[in-house]
Design a protein around this motif. Structure first.
Motif, short mmCIF file in Angstrom:
data_model
loop_
_atom_site.label_atom_id
_atom_site.label_comp_id
_atom_site.label_asym_id
_atom_site.label_seq_id
_atom_site.Cartn_x
_atom_site.Cartn_y
_atom_site.Cartn_z
N GLY A 222 16.31 60.85 37.35
CA GLY A 222 15.57 61.89 36.64
C GLY A 222 14.38 62.40 37.40
N ILE A 223 13.64 63.27 36.73
CA ILE A 223 12.43 63.85 37.29
C ILE A 223 11.26 63.48 36.37
CG2 ILE A 223 12.88 66.06 36.13
CD1 ILE A 223 11.44 67.42 38.49
N PHE A 224 10.14 63.05 36.98
CA PHE A 224 9.01 62.53 36.23
C PHE A 224 7.71 63.11 36.77
CE2 PHE A 224 12.47 59.54 36.24
CZ PHE A 224 12.56 59.12 34.92
N ASN A 225 6.64 62.99 35.95
CA ASN A 225 5.35 63.48 36.40
C ASN A 225 4.91 62.84 37.70
OD1 ASN A 225 4.85 65.34 34.33
ND2 ASN A 225 3.87 63.81 33.01
N GLY A 226 5.13 61.54 37.82
CA GLY A 226 4.71 60.80 39.00
C GLY A 226 3.39 60.09 38.75
N ILE A 227 3.38 58.75 38.87
CA ILE A 227 2.18 57.94 38.64
C ILE A 227 2.04 56.94 39.77
CG2 ILE A 227 2.09 58.16 36.12
CD1 ILE A 227 3.68 55.60 35.90
N PRO A 228 0.84 56.38 39.97
CA PRO A 228 0.63 55.42 41.06
C PRO A 228 1.44 54.14 40.88
CG PRO A 228 -1.46 56.32 40.30
CD PRO A 228 -0.43 56.76 39.32
N ASP A 229 1.55 53.36 41.95
CA ASP A 229 2.27 52.08 41.91
C ASP A 229 1.72 51.18 40.81
OD1 ASP A 229 3.45 53.11 44.17
OD2 ASP A 229 2.23 51.92 45.56
N GLY A 230 2.61 50.57 40.03
CA GLY A 230 2.21 49.60 39.03
C GLY A 230 1.53 50.18 37.81
N ALA A 231 1.45 51.50 37.71
CA ALA A 231 0.69 52.12 36.62
C ALA A 231 1.60 52.57 35.48
CB ALA A 231 -0.10 53.32 37.15
N ASN A 232 0.97 52.82 34.34
CA ASN A 232 1.61 53.45 33.19
C ASN A 232 0.96 54.80 32.95
OD1 ASN A 232 3.57 51.52 31.80
ND2 ASN A 232 1.77 50.21 32.03
N SER A 233 1.75 55.76 32.51
CA SER A 233 1.18 57.02 32.08
C SER A 233 0.38 56.78 30.80
CB SER A 233 2.29 58.05 31.84
OG SER A 233 1.77 59.23 31.28
N VAL A 234 -0.87 57.15 30.80
CA VAL A 234 -1.75 56.92 29.64
C VAL A 234 -1.99 58.21 28.87
CG1 VAL A 234 -4.00 56.10 28.87
CG2 VAL A 234 -2.84 54.95 30.76
N ALA A 235 -2.49 59.23 29.57
CA ALA A 235 -2.73 60.50 28.90
C ALA A 235 -1.44 61.27 28.64
CB ALA A 235 -3.67 61.36 29.75
N ASP A 236 -0.34 60.86 29.33
CA ASP A 236 0.96 61.52 29.20
C ASP A 236 0.90 62.99 29.59
OD1 ASP A 236 1.96 59.09 28.35
OD2 ASP A 236 1.67 59.53 26.24
N LEU A 237 -0.02 63.30 30.48
CA LEU A 237 -0.13 64.62 31.09
C LEU A 237 -0.23 64.43 32.60
CD1 LEU A 237 -2.78 66.29 28.76
CD2 LEU A 237 -0.34 66.82 28.82
N ASP A 238 0.34 65.34 33.37
CA ASP A 238 0.25 65.23 34.82
C ASP A 238 -1.12 65.69 35.29
OD1 ASP A 238 0.96 64.70 37.38
OD2 ASP A 238 2.78 65.93 37.38
N THR A 239 -1.57 65.12 36.40
CA THR A 239 -2.87 65.49 36.97
C THR A 239 -2.74 66.41 38.17
OG1 THR A 239 -2.85 63.48 38.32
CG2 THR A 239 -3.91 63.35 36.16
N ASN A 240 -1.50 66.74 38.55
CA ASN A 240 -1.27 67.68 39.65
C ASN A 240 0.09 68.32 39.46
OD1 ASN A 240 0.82 66.05 41.16
ND2 ASN A 240 -0.89 64.61 41.24
N ASN A 241 0.44 69.24 40.35
CA ASN A 241 1.71 69.96 40.20
C ASN A 241 2.90 69.26 40.83
OD1 ASN A 241 0.61 72.16 38.77
ND2 ASN A 241 -0.15 73.07 40.69
N GLY A 242 2.65 68.15 41.52
CA GLY A 242 3.75 67.42 42.13
C GLY A 242 4.56 66.63 41.11
N LYS A 243 5.84 66.43 41.39
CA LYS A 243 6.72 65.65 40.53
C LYS A 243 7.49 64.65 41.38
CE LYS A 243 5.59 67.79 36.75
NZ LYS A 243 4.31 68.24 37.35
N ASP A 244 7.94 63.56 40.75
CA ASP A 244 8.73 62.54 41.43
C ASP A 244 10.19 62.60 40.99
OD1 ASP A 244 6.56 61.61 42.78
OD2 ASP A 244 6.55 59.60 41.88
N LEU A 245 11.09 62.50 41.94
CA LEU A 245 12.50 62.27 41.66
C LEU A 245 12.75 60.77 41.79
CD1 LEU A 245 14.14 65.18 43.70
CD2 LEU A 245 13.68 65.11 41.24
N ALA A 246 13.35 60.17 40.79
CA ALA A 246 13.56 58.72 40.79
C ALA A 246 14.95 58.40 40.25
CB ALA A 246 12.49 58.01 39.96
#
Length: 420
Positions: A222-246
């Motif tokens: 899928g495609i996701f907002n993208g978060i740092p290693d070991g992290a959880n999305s907290v605000a559930d909003l992206d902080t930049n325009n980049g996205k991760d394919l995983a």
């Protein structure tokens, strides 16, 4: 308007032909409901509809006559019980609600001198969960977490099931990369996941496709907002325009339904990966008791980030083991200096059920549930793990690491689990 205005309608409803027609409509609807719940194929459903149609034609042709006796339709049966939580569902299972949860209470004590942490008891997790099914093909899960003195949304997603081979998931869920991270919390062998799992993202918001390709292959991507290693999305909003394919794929090449099962039946291979271009926060790494041992100093993510994690697992009778390797390559910037760093980690975990239950990646099902008067005390499990994480040496050489940061962390754990 006076009540007399309604008399013609009341007389019409008492007319025998009208009553007969209404009764036939009730038969028609009842037949459709019964066919939907009991018919094994479209043929039986069509037969029910044909019978109801014939009844309707007879009622229309009969004309005035004695009022037809109508039997109130009985509501469909609802079942309830306990299966990995309390559930209630419709008779045919098209609608289902499951209520369960996870609670974890820890005691965190250090044997170092001086003590690097405050010794404490803590409610690590408190996660009530609502799961269910709507209209047969839509599944959902909603899970908050009230542990650690905060309230956050852990899971919030729904699936549209086209078949066993294809589901479309939208919302917040685990990012499909790490082998150990994708295990459910109740099935974990240890109170916390390994050091290697801190290199892969946890829960993020996005869309993904997933399913089972027969009995040997499981996939999700899928495609996701993208978060740092070991992290959880907290605000559930992206902080930049980049996205991760995983995505990840799991293969069990020798899996079979034959009896007795082959010793290689539960041998499996796992491969997960992600790729994206991200800017912003970088991860920090902590021990299982929350002590930070590595952090960046004045640096931020600035470009490509690629993760790869191969893994293997094996379960046979009461024994089980799994291991994985994680490698993360990240573009980083500090001031005018742009560098690319590579961090890596690995872990091996093993389990042996002392009371003879079959080992698996799921929750242990005790042979004898907890019942002291009958000398039944549940299941007992022995577990062991070794893990390590290595931070790129160039991070320290270039001055991108915090002053007290450590380059390497190692983790050795043994334990005994009890399942009542």
């Amino acid at each position: 308007m006076s009540s007399d205005s309604y008399r013609p309608m009341r007389h019409a409803l008492r007319h025998p032909a009208v009553l007969a027609w209404l009764a036939a409509v009730g038969v028609l609807l009842g037949s459709h409901i019964a066919a939907a719940q009991t018919a094994p194929s479209g043929t039986a459903s069509a037969a029910a509809a044909t019978t109801a149609s014939a009844t309707l034609q007879q009622a229309q042709a009969s004309g005035p006559g004695p009022a037809a006796a109508s039997t109130p339709a009985q509501p469909a049966a609802v079942t309830a019980g306990w299966q990995n939580g309390f559930f209630v569902q419709s008779a045919n299972g098209d609608y289902r609600l499951l209520i369960n949860g996870v609670a974890q209470v820890d005691g965190r004590f250090s044997v170092d001198d001086p003590e690097p942490i405050i010794n404490t008891f803590t409610v690590r997790k408190l996660r009530p969960s609502l799961q269910g099914r709507i209209a047969k093909y839509i599944d959902f899960r909603l899970t908050p977490d009230f542990g650690n003195g905060t309230a956050v949304l852990v899971d919030a997603f729904f699936d549209v099931r086209f078949s066993n081979a294809l589901r479309i998931r939208a919302g917040k869920d685990k990012t499909p990369i790490g082998l150990e991270l994708l295990q459910s919390d109740p099935a974990l062998l240890f109170p916390e996941r390994s050091l290697a799992s801190t290199l892969v993202p946890n829960r993020d918001v996005g869309f993904q496709a997933l399913g089972d390709l027969g009995t040997k292959v499981i996939y999700s991507a899928g495609i996701f907002n993208g978060i740092p290693d070991g992290a959880n999305s907290v605000a559930d909003l992206d902080t930049n325009n980049g996205k991760d394919l995983a995505g990840r794929i799991q293969l069990q090449p020798f899996r079979s339904a034959s009896t007795p099962a082959s010793p290689l039946n539960n041998l499996g291979l796992h491969l997960g990966a992600s790729s994206g271009s991200q800017t912003g926060a970088l991860p920090s790494f902590k021990t299982s008791v929350g002590q930070t041992y590595f952090a960046y100093a004045g640096a931020t993510a600035d470009g490509d980030r690629v993760r790869v994690t191969p893994g293997v697992f094996y379960y046979y009778k009461s024994f089980g083991a799994f291991g994985e390797y994680v490698r993360v390559q990240q573009d980083v910037v500090k001031g005018a200096t742009h560098l690319t760093f590579t961090n890596s980690g690995w872990d091996v975990s093993s389990v042996f059920n002392l009371t003879g239950e079959a080992a698996s990646s799921g929750v242990v099902q005790p042979r004898s549930g907890f019942d002291p008067p009958t000398s039944k005390y549940g299941a007992l499990q022995l577990v062991a793990r070794y893990a390590a994480l290595d931070v790129d040496q160039d991070i320290f050489t270039a001055g991108f690491a915090a002053a007290a940061a450590s380059q390497t962390a190692k983790q050795a754990t043994i334990g005994v689990n009890w399942y009542p």
